[in-house]
Design a protein around this motif. Structure first.
Motif, PDB file in Angstrom:
ATOM      1  N   ALA A 130       0.825  -1.213   0.000  1.00  0.00           N
ATOM      2  CA  ALA A 130       0.000   0.000   0.000  1.00  0.00           C
ATOM      3  C   ALA A 130       0.859   1.263   0.000  1.00  0.00           C
ATOM      4  O   ALA A 130       0.400   2.334  -0.409  1.00  0.00           O
ATOM      5  CB  ALA A 130      -0.935   0.001   1.202  1.00  0.00           C
ATOM      6  N   LEU A 131       2.126   1.133   0.448  1.00  0.00           N
ATOM      7  CA  LEU A 131       3.033   2.278   0.509  1.00  0.00           C
ATOM      8  C   LEU A 131       3.929   2.393  -0.714  1.00  0.00           C
ATOM      9  O   LEU A 131       4.634   3.399  -0.873  1.00  0.00           O
ATOM     10  CB  LEU A 131       3.932   2.164   1.743  1.00  0.00           C
ATOM     11  CG  LEU A 131       3.269   2.222   3.123  1.00  0.00           C
ATOM     12  CD1 LEU A 131       4.313   1.946   4.186  1.00  0.00           C
ATOM     13  CD2 LEU A 131       2.609   3.571   3.341  1.00  0.00           C
ATOM     14  N   ASP A 132       3.931   1.379  -1.558  1.00  0.00           N
ATOM     15  CA  ASP A 132       4.889   1.293  -2.656  1.00  0.00           C
ATOM     16  C   ASP A 132       4.353   2.033  -3.886  1.00  0.00           C
ATOM     17  O   ASP A 132       3.338   1.632  -4.454  1.00  0.00           O
ATOM     18  CB  ASP A 132       5.142  -0.172  -3.002  1.00  0.00           C
ATOM     19  CG  ASP A 132       6.322  -0.355  -3.942  1.00  0.00           C
ATOM     20  OD1 ASP A 132       6.735   0.631  -4.569  1.00  0.00           O
ATOM     21  OD2 ASP A 132       6.824  -1.495  -4.036  1.00  0.00           O
ATOM     22  N   PRO A 133       5.024   3.093  -4.320  1.00  0.00           N
ATOM     23  CA  PRO A 133       4.528   3.822  -5.487  1.00  0.00           C
ATOM     24  C   PRO A 133       4.516   2.992  -6.764  1.00  0.00           C
ATOM     25  O   PRO A 133       3.806   3.306  -7.705  1.00  0.00           O
ATOM     26  CB  PRO A 133       5.496   5.008  -5.605  1.00  0.00           C
ATOM     27  CG  PRO A 133       6.712   4.588  -4.863  1.00  0.00           C
ATOM     28  CD  PRO A 133       6.235   3.700  -3.752  1.00  0.00           C
ATOM     29  N   ALA A 134       5.308   1.912  -6.795  1.00  0.00           N
ATOM     30  CA  ALA A 134       5.312   1.042  -7.969  1.00  0.00           C
ATOM     31  C   ALA A 134       4.085   0.141  -8.017  1.00  0.00           C
ATOM     32  O   ALA A 134       3.771  -0.424  -9.052  1.00  0.00           O
ATOM     33  CB  ALA A 134       6.572   0.187  -7.982  1.00  0.00           C
ATOM     34  N   LYS A 135       3.388   0.001  -6.885  1.00  0.00           N
ATOM     35  CA  LYS A 135       2.200  -0.837  -6.829  1.00  0.00           C
ATOM     36  C   LYS A 135       0.919  -0.037  -6.620  1.00  0.00           C
ATOM     37  O   LYS A 135      -0.163  -0.466  -7.009  1.00  0.00           O
ATOM     38  CB  LYS A 135       2.333  -1.868  -5.694  1.00  0.00           C
ATOM     39  CG  LYS A 135       3.296  -3.013  -5.984  1.00  0.00           C
ATOM     40  CD  LYS A 135       3.295  -3.999  -4.838  1.00  0.00           C
ATOM     41  CE  LYS A 135       4.178  -5.215  -5.138  1.00  0.00           C
ATOM     42  NZ  LYS A 135       3.569  -6.105  -6.128  1.00  0.00           N
TER      43      LYS A 135
END
Length: 247
Positions: A26-31
């Motif tokens: 949820a914190l990963d800008p790639a996801k």
């Protein structure tokens, strides 16, 4: 912290990892589609990797790639070296909590290991207080000048697959630059077919990664396409590359 299981095969460890993985995704800008607008400002996802270790609070289950043992494909390769690697100057890229670096050191290599995140390096030092490994914080894309052409063995496990496709040519060029004359690069990474959908991160590497490696000064010496096994739950590459300017 209360007593918790540190056995990566235990249901408790697995449950903690799954819980952490959901929160980290949820914190990963790639996801996370809503965060991708800011991803261009942090192409290495440094902020996310730092968040992984900060949120872990010394629980390795909350670091998705920390299995508290060398990668099985790295361990098997090191064990199979008939001539041995004792005395070789080796570089471990993206060392995390240190298990692969320690595997190389136990085989007699003189190991330097680095990670993008200072907290990972400090954790590795705590885990192995009597280590001979020289652990450092460092950036693959901004390495010390004295690393150029210095290592007989460079080991890369799961770093390339954590990089978006536009970064791979430069990453391969940097890995190539570390090799001393006669040096070898060992790559361990998840694999996919050339036309298979690459959902990630991590992004499994297609066969064309080795074509790109040639363009960046490397030549394949051996490429193993390893199907999923009990030890390795997904298809992987294990590849050994040398300098393209050598016969």
């Amino acid at each position: 912290m209360d007593e918790i299981s540190l056995d990566p095969t235990s249901p408790e460890f697995t449950a903690r990892r799954a819980e952490a993985r959901k929160a980290l995704d949820a914190l990963d800008p790639a996801k996370n589609l809503e965060m991708r607008g800011g991803a261009a400002d942090d192409p290495l996802r440094r902020d996310w990797f730092e968040a992984v270790y900060a949120r872990a609070q010394n629980d390795p289950a909350r670091v998705p790639w920390a299995n508290l043992a060398p990668h099985p494909l790295t361990k098997a390769w090191v064990g199979a070296q008939v001539k041995g690697i004792a005395g070789l100057r080796a570089l471990d890229v993206g060392c995390g909590l240190g298990d692969n670096a320690e595997c190389l050191a136990e085989a007699g290599a003189e190991v330097t290991a680095f990670d993008l995140v200072e907290a990972a390096v400090e954790w590795a030092k705590r885990r192995f207080p009597r280590t001979t490994v020289d652990y450092r914080a460092g950036d693959l894309f901004a390495p010390p000048a004295d690393w150029r052409g210095k290592f007989a063995l460079v080991h890369e496990c799961y770093t390339l697959q954590a990089l978006s496709a536009p970064l791979l040519p430069k990453a391969l060029a940097e890995l190539s630059s570390f090799l001393a004359p006669g040096g070898k690069l060992l790559i361990v990474a998840r694999a996919r077919g050339e036309d298979a959908e690459a959902e990630g991160p991590p992004w499994p590497l297609p066969p064309s990664i080795f074509t790109e490696a040639r363009r960046q000064g490397l030549k394949p010496l051996s490429i193993e396409d390893i199907e999923a096994t009990a030890d390795v739950g997904r298809r992987h590459w294990r590849a050994l590359l040398g300098r393209a300017d050598e016969p």
